[in-house]
Design an enzyme around this catalytic site. Sequence first.
Site, PDB file in Angstrom:
ATOM      1  N   ASP A  51     -89.834  21.612  42.159  1.00 62.79           N
ATOM      2  CA  ASP A  51     -90.877  20.295  42.066  1.00 62.79           C
ATOM      3  C   ASP A  51     -91.546  19.490  41.665  1.00 62.79           C
ATOM      4  O   ASP A  51     -91.684  18.381  42.286  1.00 62.79           O
ATOM      5  CB  ASP A  51     -91.677  21.966  42.628  1.00 62.79           C
ATOM      6  CG  ASP A  51     -90.600  22.661  43.496  1.00 62.79           C
ATOM      7  OD1 ASP A  51     -90.418  22.402  44.575  1.00 62.79           O
ATOM      8  OD2 ASP A  51     -91.543  23.977  43.526  1.00 62.79           O
ATOM      9  N   HIS A 104     -92.308  28.702  46.406  1.00 63.89           N
ATOM     10  CA  HIS A 104     -90.499  28.631  46.490  1.00 63.89           C
ATOM     11  C   HIS A 104     -90.565  29.459  44.937  1.00 63.89           C
ATOM     12  O   HIS A 104     -90.885  30.717  44.470  1.00 63.89           O
ATOM     13  CB  HIS A 104     -91.453  27.070  45.155  1.00 63.89           C
ATOM     14  CG  HIS A 104     -90.995  26.200  46.432  1.00 63.89           C
ATOM     15  ND1 HIS A 104     -90.909  24.671  45.859  1.00 63.89           N
ATOM     16  CD2 HIS A 104     -90.702  25.995  47.186  1.00 63.89           C
ATOM     17  CE1 HIS A 104     -90.897  24.464  47.546  1.00 63.89           C
ATOM     18  NE2 HIS A 104     -90.547  24.734  48.403  1.00 63.89           N
ATOM     19  N   SER A 161     -88.463  25.100  53.169  1.00 64.14           N
ATOM     20  CA  SER A 161     -87.682  25.399  51.941  1.00 64.14           C
ATOM     21  C   SER A 161     -87.063  26.331  50.735  1.00 64.14           C
ATOM     22  O   SER A 161     -86.016  26.000  49.901  1.00 64.14           O
ATOM     23  CB  SER A 161     -88.615  24.718  50.843  1.00 64.14           C
ATOM     24  OG  SER A 161     -89.718  25.138  51.055  1.00 64.14           O
TER      25      SER A 161
END
Length: 178
Positions: free
Chosen positions: A120, A93, A54
């Site tokens: 998210d 992230h 990701s």
Amino acid sequence: MGRIGDTIKSFKIRHALSQAITLGMIVASALMIWKGLMCVTGCESPIVVVLTGSMEPGIKKGDILFLTMNDDPIRAGEIVVFNVDGRSIPIVHRVVEVHERNNSRDFDILTKGDNNSVDDRAGGLYSPGQHWLNRQHIIGRAVGFLPYVGYVTIIMTEKPIVKFVLIGALGLLHFITN
């Protein structure tokens, strides 16, 4: 012959005890290093393995991240590792939005994976009804990484047979060399 047999038996016992003590010292040393890293970095988990793609292309699956946590305000653009209620594995992230409250210690942040098309919250990564992350969700901030070194951990987790083969090979090596 009795004394020689007793001497050999005594030697084997001493050798086994020596190996057990050495193994204990290795394990204790590893734990002390880990706890020392926790104290120095301020993180409960100062080293993490990236498990997904990701964050590609910058951070790839299998990279090891080094984390720190201090009282400096978190800013947009930083890479953070966080926990979400209901998920057992931390997530890596980038912070895309920060809302500071009364002071810089209280904040709400929104995150997004560099390789994801939506943040998210929109992607359903946060817990139901959760719109922001707060300080208690943050494990640490990325300060460095080692590429691909974490693949050993990923392979042993995804394919447990590899772990048993590796342990068996180490055990066999031990008996062959002694």
